[in-house]
Scaffold this active site. Structure first.
Site, PDB file in Angstrom:
ATOM      1  N   TRP A   1     -14.132  60.989  74.356  1.00  0.00           N
ATOM      2  CA  TRP A   1     -13.748  59.635  74.638  1.00  0.00           C
ATOM      3  C   TRP A   1     -13.033  59.755  76.072  1.00  0.00           C
ATOM      4  O   TRP A   1     -12.949  58.415  76.850  1.00  0.00           O
ATOM      5  CB  TRP A   1     -12.641  59.189  73.655  1.00  0.00           C
TER       6      TRP A   1
ATOM      7  N   ASP B   1      -4.952  56.444  75.454  1.00  0.00           N
ATOM      8  CA  ASP B   1      -5.931  55.729  74.340  1.00  0.00           C
ATOM      9  C   ASP B   1      -5.273  56.280  73.042  1.00  0.00           C
ATOM     10  O   ASP B   1      -5.340  57.563  72.709  1.00  0.00           O
ATOM     11  CB  ASP B   1      -7.315  56.680  74.384  1.00  0.00           C
TER      12      ASP B   1
ATOM     13  N   LYS C   1      -9.358  52.061  63.099  1.00  0.00           N
ATOM     14  CA  LYS C   1      -8.946  53.315  62.514  1.00  0.00           C
ATOM     15  C   LYS C   1      -7.720  53.273  61.786  1.00  0.00           C
ATOM     16  O   LYS C   1      -7.335  53.824  60.642  1.00  0.00           O
ATOM     17  CB  LYS C   1      -8.909  54.418  63.651  1.00  0.00           C
TER      18      LYS C   1
HETATM   19  C1  LIG Z   1     -13.231  55.148  68.187  1.00  0.00           C
HETATM   20  C2  LIG Z   1     -12.388  55.325  69.477  1.00  0.00           C
HETATM   21  C3  LIG Z   1     -12.724  54.801  70.629  1.00  0.00           C
HETATM   22  C4  LIG Z   1     -13.992  53.922  70.952  1.00  0.00           C
HETATM   23  O1  LIG Z   1     -13.606  52.801  70.076  1.00  0.00           O
HETATM   24  P1  LIG Z   1     -14.858  51.516  70.061  1.00  0.00           P
HETATM   25  O2  LIG Z   1     -13.905  50.369  69.553  1.00  0.00           O
HETATM   26  O3  LIG Z   1     -15.974  52.064  69.181  1.00  0.00           O
HETATM   27  O4  LIG Z   1     -15.088  51.097  71.362  1.00  0.00           O
HETATM   28  C5  LIG Z   1     -12.149  55.108  71.899  1.00  0.00           C
HETATM   29  N1  LIG Z   1     -11.100  56.302  71.714  1.00  0.00           N
HETATM   30  C6  LIG Z   1     -11.011  56.930  70.668  1.00  0.00           C
HETATM   31  C7  LIG Z   1      -9.788  58.077  70.812  1.00  0.00           C
HETATM   32  C8  LIG Z   1     -11.553  56.544  69.535  1.00  0.00           C
HETATM   33  O5  LIG Z   1     -11.259  57.042  68.393  1.00  0.00           O
END
Ligand SMILES: *Cc1c(COP(=O)(O)O)cnc(C)c1O
Length: 360
Positions: free
Chosen positions: A102, A172, A196
């Site tokens: 990521w 993030d 999540k």
């Molecule tokens: C799942 C995830 C993403 C991407 O998310 P999308 O909504 O699928 O674009 C980005 N960063 C982290 C840490 C993630 O777990």
């Protein structure tokens, strides 16, 4: 059919209470005579839904008044572009720590619009640790400093934040938002896709300090400019209304559980059950160094590919699903987000203990 224990990395489990409330409201929300899905985003009912969701999130995370909360679309991945487009305002340089896929995706988007200085990386050991930082490597002229707070794929998390001084820290938090207390005031911007730890896919939450809004690069598309959404309180265009509504239900659920502090205690308990087992097992092994272990995503392996497959199949047959690890790590990964009950982790560990007995 009974509900399973779903260890998916995302989209993942939602609290049963949230799903039941959504079910009750499905045909008719309150006195509206319609489902939230059928409602105008300009209606009184929806206005109340989005305003309450924001107020509850502010309370849960203790978000200071000089931060905006935005409900956006495009997933976490769209933030990889929005961040450089909006935050590259002076040097057009950023610092970034590479802790996995990521972070890499964020890096390649940022490189389109400026210069990325990789301060440190843990790629040499398949991202099984959080690298130690030397502040001498930080660029004091950087427009921002970027980290992935919890690495969903590799199962690491930052326990001590980099001291970036006046350079805004951007994080993030897609896979650990609301799982433990974080001090929002230490960050310039925090973002998280919902699927999540918050609600259904479709809404992405951005928490941004006000002074970082309004400096987007000239060619930034209107929809990718934070100022657009900030000015219109996330109602510039039709937002993902149903996802925002379910996110709001999750915030209410979390408040009823006692808030983030109480949730963190439960999450620490769940993670400890699993890590203690892994540390004492003769067969299963955790892949991350103990000091950087995630509370949310727990990768582990068995001594052979054959045993990994055997365990995943056995677990599935017993109602423990989505335990297969990411293809770059192999083995298993148990994602134990807020909605996973302690009981689910206890039962998984019981199954692992039995498997160990039968296969040692
Ligand atoms: C799942 C995830 C993403 C991407 O998310 P999308 O909504 O699928 O674009 C980005 N960063 C982290 C840490 C993630 O777990």
């Amino acid at each position: 059919m009974d509900r399973v224990y779903n260890f998916s990395a995302g989209p993942s489990m939602l609290p049963v209470e949230v799903l039941e409330q959504a079910q009750k409201d499905m045909l008719c929300y309150g006195k509206s005579g319609m489902s939230v899905m059928e409602m105008s985003h300009r209606s009184k009912d929806f206005e109340e839904i989005i305003e309450t969701a924001e107020a509850d999130l502010r309370e849960l995370m203790n978000i200071p008044d000089n931060y905006k909360v935005l409900f956006l679309q495009g997933g976490g991945s769209t933030q990889f572009a929005m961040i450089p487009l909006n935050l590259f305002r002076n040097s057009k340089k950023c610092d970034l720590v590479n802790t996995g896929q990521w972070s890499k995706k964020a890096m390649s988007e940022a490189k389109r619009y400026g210069t990325v200085n990789v301060v440190a990386s843990s790629e040499d050991k398949t991202f099984t640790y959080i690298p130690k930082l030397d502040p001498k490597d930080f660029d004091p002229e950087a427009d921002y400093f970027y980290i992935t707070l919890n690495n969903t794929i590799y199962g690491t998390k930052w326990n001590k934040l980099p001291e970036t001084g006046n350079v805004p820290l951007v994080a993030d938090a897609s896979s650990n938002i609301l799982s433990e207390e974080i001090d929002v005031s230490k960050f310039g911007l925090i973002f998280a896709g919902a699927q999540k730890n918050i609600g259904p896919a479709g809404v992405t939450i951005v928490i941004i300090r006000e002074d970082l809004i309004g400096h987007a690069l000239d060619f930034t598309p209107t929809m990718l400019n934070y100022e657009t959404h900030s000015k219109e309180n996330s109602l510039y265009n039709t937002p993902p209304t149903y996802s925002i509504y379910v996110a709001g239900l999750t915030f209410k659920w979390l408040k009823a559980m006692g808030g983030v502090k109480a949730m963190e205690k439960i999450n620490r308990e769940k993670a400890k059950i699993l890590y203690d087992f892994l540390d004492n097992s003769k067969l299963f092994k955790g892949t991350v160094v103990p000091e950087d272990r995630s509370l949310m995503n727990v990768p582990f392996v068995l001594p052979s590919e054959e045993l990994n497959e055997k365990f995943i199949a056995l677990a599935k047959s017993k109602g423990f699903v989505n335990l297969k690890g990411h293809r770059t790590v192999g083995g298993m990964r148990a994602s134990i987000y807020n909605a996973m009950p302690v009981e689910g982790v206890k039962k998984l560990v019981e199954l692992m203990a039995q498997f160990e007995k039968d296969n040692l």
